[in-house]
Design an enzyme around this catalytic site. Structure first.
Site, PDB file in Angstrom:
ATOM      1  N   MET A  22      27.492   4.549  18.568  1.00 37.11           N
ATOM      2  CA  MET A  22      27.182   5.621  19.526  1.00 37.11           C
ATOM      3  C   MET A  22      28.362   5.829  20.476  1.00 37.11           C
ATOM      4  O   MET A  22      29.015   4.853  20.874  1.00 37.11           O
ATOM      5  CB  MET A  22      25.952   5.246  20.343  1.00 37.11           C
ATOM      6  CG  MET A  22      24.732   4.951  19.485  1.00 37.11           C
ATOM      7  SD  MET A  22      23.275   4.700  20.498  1.00 37.11           S
ATOM      8  CE  MET A  22      22.079   4.247  19.234  1.00 37.11           C
ATOM      9  N   ASP A  50      14.890   6.493  10.080  1.00 35.65           N
ATOM     10  CA  ASP A  50      15.466   5.760  11.208  1.00 35.65           C
ATOM     11  C   ASP A  50      14.772   6.163  12.505  1.00 35.65           C
ATOM     12  O   ASP A  50      14.905   7.299  12.955  1.00 35.65           O
ATOM     13  CB  ASP A  50      16.969   6.057  11.288  1.00 35.65           C
ATOM     14  CG  ASP A  50      17.693   5.138  12.254  1.00 35.65           C
ATOM     15  OD1 ASP A  50      17.038   4.268  12.864  1.00 35.65           O
ATOM     16  OD2 ASP A  50      18.914   5.308  12.399  1.00 35.65           O
ATOM     17  N   ASP A 109      24.474   0.817  14.355  1.00 34.47           N
ATOM     18  CA  ASP A 109      24.381   2.086  15.077  1.00 34.47           C
ATOM     19  C   ASP A 109      25.585   2.283  15.985  1.00 34.47           C
ATOM     20  O   ASP A 109      25.711   1.614  17.020  1.00 34.47           O
ATOM     21  CB  ASP A 109      23.089   2.104  15.908  1.00 34.47           C
ATOM     22  CG  ASP A 109      21.864   2.304  15.043  1.00 34.47           C
ATOM     23  OD1 ASP A 109      21.848   3.281  14.270  1.00 34.47           O
ATOM     24  OD2 ASP A 109      20.932   1.480  15.123  1.00 34.47           O
ATOM     25  N   HIS A 148      21.933  -2.458   9.288  1.00 36.24           N
ATOM     26  CA  HIS A 148      22.175  -1.124   9.834  1.00 36.24           C
ATOM     27  C   HIS A 148      22.898  -1.239  11.177  1.00 36.24           C
ATOM     28  O   HIS A 148      22.437  -1.945  12.084  1.00 36.24           O
ATOM     29  CB  HIS A 148      20.823  -0.420  10.007  1.00 36.24           C
ATOM     30  CG  HIS A 148      20.892   1.002  10.452  1.00 36.24           C
ATOM     31  ND1 HIS A 148      21.096   2.051   9.588  1.00 36.24           N
ATOM     32  CD2 HIS A 148      20.752   1.558  11.685  1.00 36.24           C
ATOM     33  CE1 HIS A 148      21.083   3.195  10.259  1.00 36.24           C
ATOM     34  NE2 HIS A 148      20.885   2.927  11.538  1.00 36.24           N
ATOM     35  N   MET A 165      16.045  11.208  10.850  1.00 40.11           N
ATOM     36  CA  MET A 165      15.756  10.584  12.146  1.00 40.11           C
ATOM     37  C   MET A 165      14.307  10.892  12.531  1.00 40.11           C
ATOM     38  O   MET A 165      13.890  12.061  12.547  1.00 40.11           O
ATOM     39  CB  MET A 165      16.686  11.135  13.236  1.00 40.11           C
ATOM     40  CG  MET A 165      18.168  10.833  13.061  1.00 40.11           C
ATOM     41  SD  MET A 165      18.582   9.085  12.911  1.00 40.11           S
ATOM     42  CE  MET A 165      17.917   8.406  14.443  1.00 40.11           C
ATOM     43  N   HIS A 221      25.865   3.873  10.741  1.00 37.37           N
ATOM     44  CA  HIS A 221      25.295   5.153  11.184  1.00 37.37           C
ATOM     45  C   HIS A 221      26.114   5.658  12.363  1.00 37.37           C
ATOM     46  O   HIS A 221      26.030   5.106  13.465  1.00 37.37           O
ATOM     47  CB  HIS A 221      23.821   4.906  11.577  1.00 37.37           C
ATOM     48  CG  HIS A 221      23.103   6.088  12.107  1.00 37.37           C
ATOM     49  ND1 HIS A 221      21.860   5.977  12.716  1.00 37.37           N
ATOM     50  CD2 HIS A 221      23.410   7.409  12.121  1.00 37.37           C
ATOM     51  CE1 HIS A 221      21.445   7.183  13.079  1.00 37.37           C
ATOM     52  NE2 HIS A 221      22.374   8.063  12.745  1.00 37.37           N
ATOM     53  N   MET A 265      26.832   7.991  15.196  1.00 38.14           N
ATOM     54  CA  MET A 265      26.293   8.997  16.127  1.00 38.14           C
ATOM     55  C   MET A 265      27.422   9.352  17.080  1.00 38.14           C
ATOM     56  O   MET A 265      27.413   8.989  18.268  1.00 38.14           O
ATOM     57  CB  MET A 265      25.066   8.408  16.852  1.00 38.14           C
ATOM     58  CG  MET A 265      23.860   8.311  15.936  1.00 38.14           C
ATOM     59  SD  MET A 265      22.590   7.183  16.545  1.00 38.14           S
ATOM     60  CE  MET A 265      23.221   5.654  15.838  1.00 38.14           C
ATOM     61  N   SER A 324      18.148  -2.776  12.218  1.00 40.28           N
ATOM     62  CA  SER A 324      19.211  -2.261  13.093  1.00 40.28           C
ATOM     63  C   SER A 324      19.585  -3.324  14.100  1.00 40.28           C
ATOM     64  O   SER A 324      18.740  -3.764  14.900  1.00 40.28           O
ATOM     65  CB  SER A 324      18.725  -1.016  13.835  1.00 40.28           C
ATOM     66  OG  SER A 324      19.613  -0.770  14.916  1.00 40.28           O
TER      67      SER A 324
END
Ligand code: DX5
Ligand code: ZN
Length: 233
Positions: free
Chosen positions: A41, A176, A39, A37, A141, A70, A72, A12
């Site tokens: 957010m 993750d 992330d 990966h 998660m 990913h 979020m 990540s």
């Protein structure tokens, strides 16, 4: 079992140097990363803010493997096309991000990208029981999402339930949060085949000293493959 595939390590970049993403991505790939990966957010679905589609498009120029995005964020549907156009190979949305995960996975598949669905620690395996045929990856998660470097939460029972539910479908189970050489064997023995790791990959290294990234990934992979061998035997 024809699936899971070999263990994949997905660093990540949340744990990378935010001023040097291009070289960080090149460094982790040169050191053996299988996927990258990313992330995303939004400061709403999770209490942290990271990257939008333009940043992800800039990362894409450096990713030679697989860009695993990913999300979020909530809502998620209005942004799917933008992340697809930014060059994601896999787009993962949270089942908790809205009332229509089935529609969301259909929308991701409609872009031609692989569709992932993520489950927070408090969400049961059954939440994805009716969307398996729209899913290429289930992200379990093992921390509450929002930050790197948190303590691993044991979701072994959920992983086993998902692997049984999946049967012979070609669906990855990705883990993750808090993945280390100590926690990886547990999740792989339970049925996981993709390991996201941020702090455990980037610790001790830098773009000018990337060898620790390779050593850290090898330590996770070796521990995981021993558990995978035991599971297949
Ligand atoms: C957490 C993110 C993770 C995080 C993992 O919300 O989804 O991908 O970067 O970081 P570590 O491996 O440090 O727990
Ligand atoms: Zn993540």
């Amino acid at each position: 079992m024809s699936f899971p595939s070999p263990i994949k390590i997905a660093p990540s970049i949340l744990s990378a140097d935010f001023a040097d993403f291009g070289r960080e991505i090149q460094a982790i790939e040169a050191q053996g990363a299988d996927w990258v990966h990313v992330d995303v957010m939004d400061g709403h679905f999770v209490p942290n803010l990271t990257f939008g589609p333009p940043a992800v498009a800039a990362f894409r120029k450096h990713v030679k493997t697989v860009m695993d995005v990913h999300l979020m964020i909530a809502p998620v549907d209005p942004y799917i096309d933008a992340f697809a156009e930014a060059g994601a190979d896999i787009i993962t949305a949270h089942v908790e991000a809205g009332p229509h995960i089935h529609r969301t996975l259909q929308a991701i598949r409609a872009t031609g990208k692989k569709a992932g669905v993520a489950l927070n620690p408090g969400t049961p395996a059954e939440a994805v029981a009716h969307v398996l045929d729209l899913t290429d990856l289930i992200c379990v998660m093992t921390v509450n999402p929002g930050f790197g470097g948190q303590k691993f939460i044991d979701m072994t029972a959920k992983i086993r339930a998902l692997r049984a539910m999946i049967g012979d479908r070609p669906i990855h189970i990705e883990i993750d949060g808090g993945v280390t050489p100590e926690t990886a064997p547990k999740v792989v023995a339970a049925g996981a085949d993709v390991l996201v790791a941020g702090s455990a990959v980037f610790k001790g290294g830098s773009v000018d000293n990337p060898a620790p990234y390779g050593a850290n990934m090898r330590a996770i992979r070796d521990a995981a493959e021993r558990a995978s061998g035991a599971r297949m035997a």
